[in-house]
Design a protein around this motif. Structure first.
Motif, PDB file in Angstrom:
ATOM      1  N   ALA A  44      11.592 -30.344  22.701  1.00  0.00           N
ATOM      2  CA  ALA A  44      10.336 -31.016  23.059  1.00  0.00           C
ATOM      3  C   ALA A  44       9.577 -30.226  24.116  1.00  0.00           C
ATOM      4  O   ALA A  44       8.349 -30.081  24.042  1.00  0.00           O
ATOM      5  CB  ALA A  44      10.625 -32.431  23.554  1.00  0.00           C
ATOM      6  N   LEU A  45      10.278 -29.704  25.113  1.00  0.00           N
ATOM      7  CA  LEU A  45       9.625 -28.892  26.129  1.00  0.00           C
ATOM      8  C   LEU A  45       8.969 -27.665  25.500  1.00  0.00           C
ATOM      9  O   LEU A  45       7.842 -27.302  25.837  1.00  0.00           O
ATOM     10  CB  LEU A  45      10.635 -28.463  27.192  1.00  0.00           C
ATOM     11  CG  LEU A  45      11.095 -29.541  28.172  1.00  0.00           C
ATOM     12  CD1 LEU A  45      12.314 -29.059  28.958  1.00  0.00           C
ATOM     13  CD2 LEU A  45       9.969 -29.919  29.117  1.00  0.00           C
ATOM     14  N   PHE A  46       9.679 -27.030  24.592  1.00  0.00           N
ATOM     15  CA  PHE A  46       9.155 -25.842  23.929  1.00  0.00           C
ATOM     16  C   PHE A  46       7.966 -26.201  23.047  1.00  0.00           C
ATOM     17  O   PHE A  46       6.954 -25.500  23.033  1.00  0.00           O
ATOM     18  CB  PHE A  46      10.259 -25.194  23.092  1.00  0.00           C
ATOM     19  CG  PHE A  46       9.864 -23.896  22.462  1.00  0.00           C
ATOM     20  CD1 PHE A  46       9.609 -22.782  23.241  1.00  0.00           C
ATOM     21  CD2 PHE A  46       9.746 -23.774  21.083  1.00  0.00           C
ATOM     22  CE1 PHE A  46       9.232 -21.570  22.661  1.00  0.00           C
ATOM     23  CE2 PHE A  46       9.387 -22.571  20.498  1.00  0.00           C
ATOM     24  CZ  PHE A  46       9.126 -21.467  21.298  1.00  0.00           C
ATOM     25  N   GLU A  47       8.054 -27.311  22.335  1.00  0.00           N
ATOM     26  CA  GLU A  47       6.978 -27.733  21.432  1.00  0.00           C
ATOM     27  C   GLU A  47       5.719 -28.143  22.182  1.00  0.00           C
ATOM     28  O   GLU A  47       4.605 -27.803  21.768  1.00  0.00           O
ATOM     29  CB  GLU A  47       7.459 -28.901  20.575  1.00  0.00           C
ATOM     30  CG  GLU A  47       6.382 -29.469  19.647  1.00  0.00           C
ATOM     31  CD  GLU A  47       6.861 -30.672  18.857  1.00  0.00           C
ATOM     32  OE1 GLU A  47       6.030 -31.296  18.155  1.00  0.00           O
ATOM     33  OE2 GLU A  47       8.071 -31.006  18.935  1.00  0.00           O
ATOM     34  N   PHE A  48       5.877 -28.873  23.281  1.00  0.00           N
ATOM     35  CA  PHE A  48       4.725 -29.469  23.950  1.00  0.00           C
ATOM     36  C   PHE A  48       4.254 -28.703  25.185  1.00  0.00           C
ATOM     37  O   PHE A  48       3.343 -29.174  25.883  1.00  0.00           O
ATOM     38  CB  PHE A  48       5.049 -30.912  24.345  1.00  0.00           C
ATOM     39  CG  PHE A  48       5.305 -31.816  23.176  1.00  0.00           C
ATOM     40  CD1 PHE A  48       4.375 -31.926  22.147  1.00  0.00           C
ATOM     41  CD2 PHE A  48       6.473 -32.544  23.089  1.00  0.00           C
ATOM     42  CE1 PHE A  48       4.612 -32.758  21.063  1.00  0.00           C
ATOM     43  CE2 PHE A  48       6.721 -33.383  22.015  1.00  0.00           C
ATOM     44  CZ  PHE A  48       5.789 -33.491  20.993  1.00  0.00           C
ATOM     45  N   ALA A  49       4.849 -27.564  25.478  1.00  0.00           N
ATOM     46  CA  ALA A  49       4.381 -26.784  26.627  1.00  0.00           C
ATOM     47  C   ALA A  49       2.871 -26.590  26.522  1.00  0.00           C
ATOM     48  O   ALA A  49       2.365 -26.129  25.497  1.00  0.00           O
ATOM     49  CB  ALA A  49       5.084 -25.428  26.671  1.00  0.00           C
ATOM     50  N   ARG A  56       6.594 -19.391  26.758  1.00  0.00           N
ATOM     51  CA  ARG A  56       7.335 -18.132  26.891  1.00  0.00           C
ATOM     52  C   ARG A  56       8.487 -18.282  27.883  1.00  0.00           C
ATOM     53  O   ARG A  56       9.604 -17.827  27.630  1.00  0.00           O
ATOM     54  CB  ARG A  56       6.393 -17.010  27.337  1.00  0.00           C
ATOM     55  CG  ARG A  56       7.100 -15.684  27.638  1.00  0.00           C
ATOM     56  CD  ARG A  56       6.118 -14.592  28.001  1.00  0.00           C
ATOM     57  NE  ARG A  56       5.338 -14.200  26.832  1.00  0.00           N
ATOM     58  CZ  ARG A  56       5.754 -13.347  25.904  1.00  0.00           C
ATOM     59  NH1 ARG A  56       6.969 -12.797  26.003  1.00  0.00           N
ATOM     60  NH2 ARG A  56       4.993 -13.020  24.891  1.00  0.00           N
ATOM     61  N   ASN A  57       8.227 -18.905  29.032  1.00  0.00           N
ATOM     62  CA  ASN A  57       9.276 -19.056  30.039  1.00  0.00           C
ATOM     63  C   ASN A  57      10.442 -19.879  29.521  1.00  0.00           C
ATOM     64  O   ASN A  57      11.612 -19.558  29.770  1.00  0.00           O
ATOM     65  CB  ASN A  57       8.697 -19.698  31.302  1.00  0.00           C
ATOM     66  CG  ASN A  57       7.835 -18.738  32.096  1.00  0.00           C
ATOM     67  OD1 ASN A  57       8.046 -17.522  32.051  1.00  0.00           O
ATOM     68  ND2 ASN A  57       6.875 -19.264  32.831  1.00  0.00           N
ATOM     69  N   ILE A  58      10.135 -20.960  28.808  1.00  0.00           N
ATOM     70  CA  ILE A  58      11.204 -21.792  28.250  1.00  0.00           C
ATOM     71  C   ILE A  58      11.993 -21.004  27.215  1.00  0.00           C
ATOM     72  O   ILE A  58      13.226 -21.031  27.183  1.00  0.00           O
ATOM     73  CB  ILE A  58      10.616 -23.073  27.633  1.00  0.00           C
ATOM     74  CG1 ILE A  58      10.020 -23.959  28.729  1.00  0.00           C
ATOM     75  CG2 ILE A  58      11.687 -23.841  26.852  1.00  0.00           C
ATOM     76  CD1 ILE A  58       9.197 -25.107  28.204  1.00  0.00           C
ATOM     77  N   ALA A  59      11.282 -20.264  26.344  1.00  0.00           N
ATOM     78  CA  ALA A  59      11.958 -19.484  25.307  1.00  0.00           C
ATOM     79  C   ALA A  59      12.875 -18.434  25.920  1.00  0.00           C
ATOM     80  O   ALA A  59      14.024 -18.255  25.476  1.00  0.00           O
ATOM     81  CB  ALA A  59      10.921 -18.821  24.404  1.00  0.00           C
ATOM     82  N   VAL A  60      12.402 -17.740  26.935  1.00  0.00           N
ATOM     83  CA  VAL A  60      13.211 -16.692  27.564  1.00  0.00           C
ATOM     84  C   VAL A  60      14.468 -17.285  28.189  1.00  0.00           C
ATOM     85  O   VAL A  60      15.571 -16.737  28.048  1.00  0.00           O
ATOM     86  CB  VAL A  60      12.382 -15.931  28.617  1.00  0.00           C
ATOM     87  CG1 VAL A  60      13.283 -15.039  29.476  1.00  0.00           C
ATOM     88  CG2 VAL A  60      11.309 -15.083  27.937  1.00  0.00           C
ATOM     89  N   ALA A 190       5.604 -22.562  36.069  1.00  0.00           N
ATOM     90  CA  ALA A 190       6.314 -21.936  34.950  1.00  0.00           C
ATOM     91  C   ALA A 190       6.010 -22.640  33.639  1.00  0.00           C
ATOM     92  O   ALA A 190       5.968 -22.009  32.582  1.00  0.00           O
ATOM     93  CB  ALA A 190       7.820 -21.956  35.214  1.00  0.00           C
ATOM     94  N   PHE A 191       5.779 -23.940  33.691  1.00  0.00           N
ATOM     95  CA  PHE A 191       5.556 -24.727  32.479  1.00  0.00           C
ATOM     96  C   PHE A 191       4.106 -24.725  32.034  1.00  0.00           C
ATOM     97  O   PHE A 191       3.806 -24.770  30.843  1.00  0.00           O
ATOM     98  CB  PHE A 191       6.023 -26.167  32.728  1.00  0.00           C
ATOM     99  CG  PHE A 191       6.032 -27.050  31.511  1.00  0.00           C
ATOM    100  CD1 PHE A 191       6.767 -26.713  30.387  1.00  0.00           C
ATOM    101  CD2 PHE A 191       5.324 -28.234  31.493  1.00  0.00           C
ATOM    102  CE1 PHE A 191       6.796 -27.534  29.261  1.00  0.00           C
ATOM    103  CE2 PHE A 191       5.346 -29.071  30.383  1.00  0.00           C
ATOM    104  CZ  PHE A 191       6.087 -28.713  29.263  1.00  0.00           C
ATOM    105  N   SER A 192       3.179 -24.666  33.005  1.00  0.00           N
ATOM    106  CA  SER A 192       1.763 -24.873  32.673  1.00  0.00           C
ATOM    107  C   SER A 192       0.832 -23.739  33.059  1.00  0.00           C
ATOM    108  O   SER A 192      -0.307 -23.697  32.602  1.00  0.00           O
ATOM    109  CB  SER A 192       1.268 -26.149  33.371  1.00  0.00           C
ATOM    110  OG  SER A 192       1.248 -25.957  34.783  1.00  0.00           O
ATOM    111  N   GLY A 193       1.285 -22.842  33.921  1.00  0.00           N
ATOM    112  CA  GLY A 193       0.398 -21.785  34.397  1.00  0.00           C
ATOM    113  C   GLY A 193      -0.546 -22.231  35.491  1.00  0.00           C
ATOM    114  O   GLY A 193      -1.409 -21.467  35.936  1.00  0.00           O
ATOM    115  N   ILE A 194      -0.410 -23.465  35.981  1.00  0.00           N
ATOM    116  CA  ILE A 194      -1.271 -23.989  37.051  1.00  0.00           C
ATOM    117  C   ILE A 194      -0.722 -23.539  38.392  1.00  0.00           C
ATOM    118  O   ILE A 194       0.461 -23.733  38.689  1.00  0.00           O
ATOM    119  CB  ILE A 194      -1.355 -25.527  36.995  1.00  0.00           C
ATOM    120  CG1 ILE A 194      -1.991 -25.970  35.677  1.00  0.00           C
ATOM    121  CG2 ILE A 194      -2.136 -26.079  38.178  1.00  0.00           C
ATOM    122  CD1 ILE A 194      -1.925 -27.471  35.436  1.00  0.00           C
ATOM    123  N   SER A 195      -1.578 -22.957  39.228  1.00  0.00           N
ATOM    124  CA  SER A 195      -1.155 -22.450  40.526  1.00  0.00           C
ATOM    125  C   SER A 195      -1.162 -23.552  41.569  1.00  0.00           C
ATOM    126  O   SER A 195      -2.061 -24.406  41.584  1.00  0.00           O
ATOM    127  CB  SER A 195      -2.103 -21.324  40.975  1.00  0.00           C
ATOM    128  OG  SER A 195      -1.913 -21.023  42.348  1.00  0.00           O
TER     129      SER A 195
END
Length: 324
Positions: A44-49, A56-60, A190-195
């Protein structure tokens, strides 16, 4: 190949290749019990990122793991960290420290940080002093003649909900509070790219981080039972509800469109996407009930590593799920 070398190799691979490899890796995971939800959570994390950075971070992290132990699947901590933050409470509104008219006249309005009262006034003005989901008119704005009630409209007290909550701001400057905040922001980035720089301090009260909701909608939005799902039209979202809320027959808008009024910017699509991702992960995996049961224990458990990592939080959280 050692794990670090493997990670470096994966980080430069095309995202499409990583997407094809993740299902194979997860298929090889050996569940510890019928109640083990590790794979469901990571899928679910990978699908809904909400951003390619997160996917990419979750996959790695998944593909770089060398064993099938639950603790290796480190991004499982994303669920718990994100749900803890995305479902945070909006604090009471205090008296203003800025004049709303002065803020509206500022050329820097899209980047303006402000107090919670000013944020509420700006967001209400943008939404014509109504709940964006139910259309109910704000009582206070009606009494102060900021708006006029139309025939057939209902009235309520409309609140401004933070999309990414006020609890992301450290409660104090003590080391533990700052360390916890840093850990949460590392996961969010890491999940969203939001700083974290976007919403630090009073920036959390930016109009782009608020939506106007009546009390009932505010509660279910905060509890991750309602979210705004993006559509092909800019700033137009499908209103999605989850859990028992779907069966109540409430008269809610199917879609909502945010429009900038008086120069007040619309909600940031990335913030709404992160909130929606947390909501969908929570309900897709079936862990809503478990997280609600154990959230208080997670909040009280001193599980942060000395280096600020979230591995211990993950292990503790996944052990709770496995014990179900």
């Amino acid at each position: 190949m050692d794990p670090q070398t493997r990670r470096e190799e994966l980080q430069v691979m095309p995202l499409e290749d990583l997407r094809a490899m993740v299902p194979q890796k997860l298929d090889g995971y050996e569940s510890t019990s019928p109640q083990d939800l590790t794979v469901s959570i990571l899928q679910a994390l990978f699908e809904f990122a909400p951003h390619e950075v997160g996917q990419r971070n979750i996959a790695v992290d998944i593909l770089a793991s060398t064993t099938d132990t639950r603790a290796v699947f480190a991004d499982g901590s994303l669920t718990f960290t994100l749900v803890r933050t995305a479902g945070g409470r909006t604090p009471p509104v205090s008296q203003p420290s800025a004049n709303v008219d002065e803020v509206l006249g500022s050329s820097m309005l899209p980047h303006t940080s402000c107090d919670r009262w000013t944020m509420r006034e700006l967001v209400l003005k943008r939404e014509s002093y109504r709940c964006i989901v139910t259309g109910r008119c704000d009582l206070d704005s009606l009494q102060t003649e900021k708006t006029v009630m139309q025939q057939g409209e209902d009235v309520t007290v409309v609140a401004t909900a933070h999309i990414l909550p006020f609890t992301l701001v450290p409660r104090s400057n003590d080391p533990l509070s700052l360390q916890r905040s840093d850990m949460v922001w590392q996961v969010i980035a890491a999940f969203s790219g939001i700083s974290p720089d976007e919403l630090s301090g009073d920036k959390i009260n930016r109009a782009e981080n608020g939506v106007s909701l009546d009390p009932a909608m505010h509660m279910v939005f905060r509890n991750l039972s309602l979210c705004f799902d993006s559509t092909s039209d800019a700033n137009t979202y499908q209103v999605r509800t989850f859990g028992p809320l779907r069966d109540l027959g409430l008269r809610l808008a199917d879609t909502v469109s945010f429009v900038s009024r008086s120069g007040v910017p619309v909600p940031d699509p990335r913030y709404l996407a992160l909130h929606a991702a947390c909501t969908k992960v929570l309900h897709k995996t079936g862990i809503a009930r478990i997280i609600e049961k154990h959230m208080e224990d997670l909040e009280r458990t001193p599980v942060l590593s000395s280096d600020g990592s979230s591995a211990h939080l993950l292990r503790h959280a996944l052990e709770m799920i496995a014990s179900e």
